[in-house]
Design a protein around this motif. Structure first.
Motif, PDB file in Angstrom:
ATOM      1  N   ASP A   1       0.837  -1.208   0.000  1.00  0.00           N
ATOM      2  CA  ASP A   1       0.000   0.000   0.000  1.00  0.00           C
ATOM      3  C   ASP A   1       0.870   1.255   0.000  1.00  0.00           C
ATOM      4  O   ASP A   1       0.567   2.238  -0.681  1.00  0.00           O
ATOM      5  CB  ASP A   1      -0.907   0.020   1.241  1.00  0.00           C
TER       6      ASP A   1
ATOM      7  N   ALA B   1     -15.421  -3.506  -1.911  1.00  0.00           N
ATOM      8  CA  ALA B   1     -14.230  -3.645  -1.060  1.00  0.00           C
ATOM      9  C   ALA B   1     -14.655  -3.344   0.377  1.00  0.00           C
ATOM     10  O   ALA B   1     -14.252  -2.340   0.941  1.00  0.00           O
ATOM     11  CB  ALA B   1     -13.136  -2.689  -1.517  1.00  0.00           C
TER      12      ALA B   1
ATOM     13  N   GLY C   1     -17.381   1.156  -4.987  1.00  0.00           N
ATOM     14  CA  GLY C   1     -16.112   0.956  -4.270  1.00  0.00           C
ATOM     15  C   GLY C   1     -16.350   0.525  -2.847  1.00  0.00           C
ATOM     16  O   GLY C   1     -15.649  -0.335  -2.296  1.00  0.00           O
TER      17      GLY C   1
ATOM     18  N   LYS D   1      -9.569   1.382  -1.249  1.00  0.00           N
ATOM     19  CA  LYS D   1      -9.043   0.729  -2.456  1.00  0.00           C
ATOM     20  C   LYS D   1     -10.117   0.641  -3.545  1.00  0.00           C
ATOM     21  O   LYS D   1      -9.813   0.737  -4.728  1.00  0.00           O
ATOM     22  CB  LYS D   1      -8.507  -0.660  -2.112  1.00  0.00           C
ATOM     23  N   GLY D   2     -11.359   0.462  -3.126  1.00  0.00           N
ATOM     24  CA  GLY D   2     -12.462   0.434  -4.082  1.00  0.00           C
ATOM     25  C   GLY D   2     -12.606   1.785  -4.769  1.00  0.00           C
ATOM     26  O   GLY D   2     -12.787   1.872  -5.989  1.00  0.00           O
TER      27      GLY D   2
ATOM     28  N   LEU E   1      -3.376  -5.762  -9.254  1.00  0.00           N
ATOM     29  CA  LEU E   1      -4.281  -4.988  -8.389  1.00  0.00           C
ATOM     30  C   LEU E   1      -5.144  -5.922  -7.533  1.00  0.00           C
ATOM     31  O   LEU E   1      -5.380  -5.664  -6.362  1.00  0.00           O
ATOM     32  CB  LEU E   1      -5.176  -4.066  -9.225  1.00  0.00           C
ATOM     33  N   ARG E   2      -5.593  -7.015  -8.127  1.00  0.00           N
ATOM     34  CA  ARG E   2      -6.428  -7.961  -7.366  1.00  0.00           C
ATOM     35  C   ARG E   2      -5.639  -8.610  -6.241  1.00  0.00           C
ATOM     36  O   ARG E   2      -6.160  -8.854  -5.162  1.00  0.00           O
ATOM     37  CB  ARG E   2      -6.990  -9.036  -8.293  1.00  0.00           C
TER      38      ARG E   2
ATOM     39  N   GLU F   1      -5.730  -6.593  -3.361  1.00  0.00           N
ATOM     40  CA  GLU F   1      -7.106  -6.446  -2.883  1.00  0.00           C
ATOM     41  C   GLU F   1      -7.833  -5.196  -3.376  1.00  0.00           C
ATOM     42  O   GLU F   1      -8.638  -4.612  -2.669  1.00  0.00           O
ATOM     43  CB  GLU F   1      -7.156  -6.542  -1.344  1.00  0.00           C
ATOM     44  N   TYR F   2      -7.502  -4.794  -4.605  1.00  0.00           N
ATOM     45  CA  TYR F   2      -8.285  -3.726  -5.248  1.00  0.00           C
ATOM     46  C   TYR F   2      -9.395  -4.417  -6.047  1.00  0.00           C
ATOM     47  O   TYR F   2      -9.095  -5.282  -6.863  1.00  0.00           O
ATOM     48  CB  TYR F   2      -7.421  -2.912  -6.228  1.00  0.00           C
TER      49      TYR F   2
ATOM     50  N   THR G   1       2.469   1.618  -3.469  1.00  0.00           N
ATOM     51  CA  THR G   1       1.430   1.908  -4.471  1.00  0.00           C
ATOM     52  C   THR G   1       0.952   3.348  -4.319  1.00  0.00           C
ATOM     53  O   THR G   1       0.737   4.044  -5.313  1.00  0.00           O
ATOM     54  CB  THR G   1       0.219   0.955  -4.295  1.00  0.00           C
TER      55      THR G   1
ATOM     56  N   ALA H   1      -9.699   2.383  -7.150  1.00  0.00           N
ATOM     57  CA  ALA H   1      -9.909   1.620  -8.392  1.00  0.00           C
ATOM     58  C   ALA H   1     -10.920   2.345  -9.287  1.00  0.00           C
ATOM     59  O   ALA H   1     -10.727   2.443 -10.508  1.00  0.00           O
ATOM     60  CB  ALA H   1     -10.396   0.213  -8.068  1.00  0.00           C
TER      61      ALA H   1
ATOM     62  N   SER I   1      -5.026   8.617  -2.622  1.00  0.00           N
ATOM     63  CA  SER I   1      -3.741   7.930  -2.429  1.00  0.00           C
ATOM     64  C   SER I   1      -2.962   8.561  -1.281  1.00  0.00           C
ATOM     65  O   SER I   1      -2.226   7.860  -0.575  1.00  0.00           O
ATOM     66  CB  SER I   1      -2.917   7.895  -3.711  1.00  0.00           C
TER      67      SER I   1
END
Lengths: 189, 503
Positions: free
Chosen positions: A10, B164, B160, B170-171, B429-430, B433-434, A13, B174, A60
């Motif tokens: 995380d 998630a 999202g 994260k949702g 990404l998966r 856990e996106y 990213t 994405a 982010s």
């Protein structure tokens, strides 16, 4: 992924996303306002990307702060705690349970992922350069043989696998070519 | 209402010919097979069939795609019961009770219950679709640019949030990545090329279908090839057709799960997997104490709830496709793309431009559901054999179809590159856990947001006031804020401290 690995992922990213979102904002602001064409300044093509860039930057940014709050920058005291305790992550456990022979390279999940990506990407990259039915035939044969190959058995005893792979590849290649080229009139690459 | 029923009846009669019924039969059968094979999802099935049907008449093609959609969501229950691996993400909740039932030697009963649940779920969803699509269509006629802007943002946020549940951040990320992807290429107002960096292929934009085949197809192939094999549970399959009393004993669960599934389907981007989990959760909470104990150990009610919920979601997900041109789930997103390819323009004007099309779609769902029920109960043993196909033999064939499917729509090699790139990015990404659903929804909503936000600002001369003063806008804004704030820790802490003070 364990919690600490996920936190690390995380962290990195979010840094990448912060850079990308900053790039989006900068490029969007530089887009022409269209006022020189007597258009409203609100029809500027950069309006929505700027909004998306700002939203992505904020999201982010909060992920980065969360990763820092969870201790990603602290010295690696806890990172290997799982392995120190002698416990393993769920994913590791499942990979072991699903792999009958963990010593074999071909049962290593990471190796299998890599092989899949390499074979598929190679096939995609030769499209348009090599005759489609031939490329498809070679790809399918290679894919089946690579994943069915057993290094412990002799090459001669695995000849049947190669033969089956060639039959499946020939049938698939012919069927796909006939259906798409002659039935759907698609100009195959 | 009666006019609607009449139009629905006329639509059913128009499909009662050999050609349409044969199409429905093979498409539903193929859907069941695709759904039951781990690694082949409903989204991938619909996307691949889109390329195979683009030479067909619009109605035939959309019938085939809806049959594939209904069949594959149901088909996933087969592998969930026999392998403990959901064939599609929609059947994850089915494994909880389906597999224990199979281990107890009641695989046939579990398959029968899952089939009946899926049939009843689809029927409840279809009735809701018949009643509510014209109503929502009329409300959608009042949507202007301001409302569409809020609807796009609300879609990303709610999708999202629900896809998630552990980490909505994260949702949302994405979703916004998806919105950005939609910005690449020529803009819809001035044809100004954005984010192409001089690349002529990128200037043409990123097509939805190759991106979806990548994220749901290639990413899934990589995921499946990671492990060596799966074992089919060794059990004798006895009586499959369930006793009516056994099913209708749980009529409350069936109706509740059907309605929950339909409602969740109608929420943008939130698909069948969430519908199944929520239905399962509600069934567990509402079950009698003696039944509650069986949940997770082979409960018929649990299995019925998850299968009713996920199949009810299918017609639910088609409602926003038809009325707002916004998909309720990932396979519905491909369906939306297919409708556009075939010259049908879903959206608020559908009631004006194609007034009978809504009822034709309801009739297609009905035919698909009946086919699924017949095939599901009769083709049990041959379909179990399909599960024994080794993945290393199946996946290269699937990848070939992904590849040629991406290429065939526009004969552009660049689309193949898009498919591969999105597959690899989607897989990574998966792993982190996106969820992928908001990303795909973002690609679709990006264009709607782009055109409508600018149009709205031009109309209001740069003023943001109409975004907060129009009634539908206010509701959508309030809902968006509610979803965001409900996930904020500080809000929970604030409410907790206020409660303490109050007591």
């Amino acid at each position: 992924m364990t919690e600490s690995t996920m936190n690390k992922a995380d962290f990195y990213t979010s840094i990448v996303l912060l850079i990308i979102s900053l790039g989006i904002i900068i490029i969007s602001i530089q887009m022409p306002s269209m006022t020189e064409r007597n258009e409203s300044q609100w029809s500027n093509p950069g309006v929505v990307p700027t909004f998306i860039g700002i939203a992505l930057f904020l999201l982010s940014g909060s992920m980065l702060l969360r990763a820092i709050k969870r201790g990603v920058l602290k010295k690696n005291e806890n990172i290997n705690s799982d392995s120190k305790n002698g416990t393993i992550g769920v994913e590791e456990a499942s990979s072991i349970s699903k792999s009958p022979d963990k010593n074999s390279l071909f049962s290593n999940p990471y190796f299998r992922i890599l092989i899949t990506i390499v074979l598929c990407s190679l096939y995609a990259s030769v499209l348009g350069k090599i005759w489609f039915p031939f490329a498809t035939f070679v790809f399918i044969v290679l894919f089946i043989v690579v994943f069915e190959f057993d290094p412990k058995k002799s090459l001669r005893s695995q000849g049947k696998k190669l033969l089956w792979a060639m039959v499946i590849a020939a049938c698939t290649s012919a069927a796909v070519t006939i259906v798409f080229q002659y039935l759907f009139l698609v100009n195959l690459p | 209402m009666f006019q609607g029923l009449e139009l629905f009846g006329t639509a059913i009669v128009s499909f009662l010919n050999i050609n349409a019924l044969l199409n429905a039969l093979w498409a539903t059968g193929l859907g069941i097979i695709i759904g039951m094979l781990p690694g082949l999802t409903a989204t991938m099935g619909v996307a691949l069939l889109t390329t195979l049907t683009f030479k067909m008449q619009a109605n035939d093609a959309i019938l085939v795609l809806i049959c594939m959609y209904v069949g594959s969501i149901y088909g996933g229950s087969r592998s969930a019961i026999l392998l403990n691996i959901p064939g599609t993400p929609a059947n994850a909740a089915t494994t909880l009770d389906g597999y224990p039932l199979a281990l107890q030697g009641r695989a046939g009963k579990a398959i029968g219950i899952a089939t009946t649940g899926s049939f009843l779920g689809s029927m409840i969803g279809m009735i809701a679709m018949l009643i509510f699509t014209p109503v929502i269509g009329n409300i959608a006629l009042q949507f202007q640019s301001y409302e569409f802007v809020w609807f796009s943002i609300f879609g990303i946020i709610i999708c999202g949030n629900l896809t998630a549940p552990k980490d909505p951040l994260k949702g949302w990320i994405a979703g916004f990545i998806g919105l950005f992807v939609a910005m690449i290429g020529m803009d819809g107002i001035h044809a100004y090329v954005r984010f192409a960096f001089g690349n002529t292929d990128l200037a043409g934009g990123i097509s939805l279908i190759p991106a979806m085949v990548g994220t749901f197809g290639f990413a899934e192939i990589i995921s499946v090839m990671r492990y060596q094999r799966y074992e089919v549970v060794k059990t004798k399959i006895e009586r499959v057709i369930p006793k009516l009393s056994e099913v209708f004993k749980y009529w409350k669960t069936i109706i509740r799960s059907g309605l929950i599934g339909t409602l969740i389907g109608a929420i943008p981007g939130v698909g069948e997997d969430i519908a199944a989990w929520v239905s399962y959760d509600f069934a567990k909470r509402g079950a009698r104490p003696e039944e509650k104990e069986k949940f997770g150990k082979g409960s018929v009610e649990g299995l019925l709830a998850s299968e009713t919920g996920n199949n009810a979601c299918v017609p639910g997900a088609i409602i926003p496709v038809l009325t707002l041109a916004v998909p309720g789930s990932a396979p519905a997103a491909v369906l939306l793309g297919a409708m556009l390819i075939h010259g049908v323009r879903p959206g608020p004007l559908i009631m004006v431009e194609f007034p009978t099309f809504i009822y034709e779609c309801v009739a297609m769902v009905f035919i698909a559901t009946v086919m699924m029920f017949i095939l599901g109960l009769t083709m049990v043993r041959p379909l179990v054999k399909v599960l024994q196909i080794p993945r290393q033999k199946l996946m290269p064939i699937v990848f070939t179809l992904c590849l040629i499917g991406s290429y065939a729509l526009q004969s552009r090699l660049f689309d193949v590159t898009i498919m591969v790139v999105f597959g690899i990015i989607g897989f990574v990404l998966r792993e982190m856990e996106y969820p992928m659903a908001p990303l795909v929804l973002g690609i679709i909503l990006g264009d709607i947001l782009d055109k409508n936000l600018r149009r709205a600002l031009i109309l209001s001369n740069g003023s943001f006031a109409p975004f907060f003063t129009r009634p539908i806008c206010l509701i959508l804004f309030a809902l968006t804020m509610l979803v965001v704030l409900s996930r904020a820790k500080w809000v929970h802490q604030l409410i907790g401290s206020l409660r303490k003070k109050g007591s």
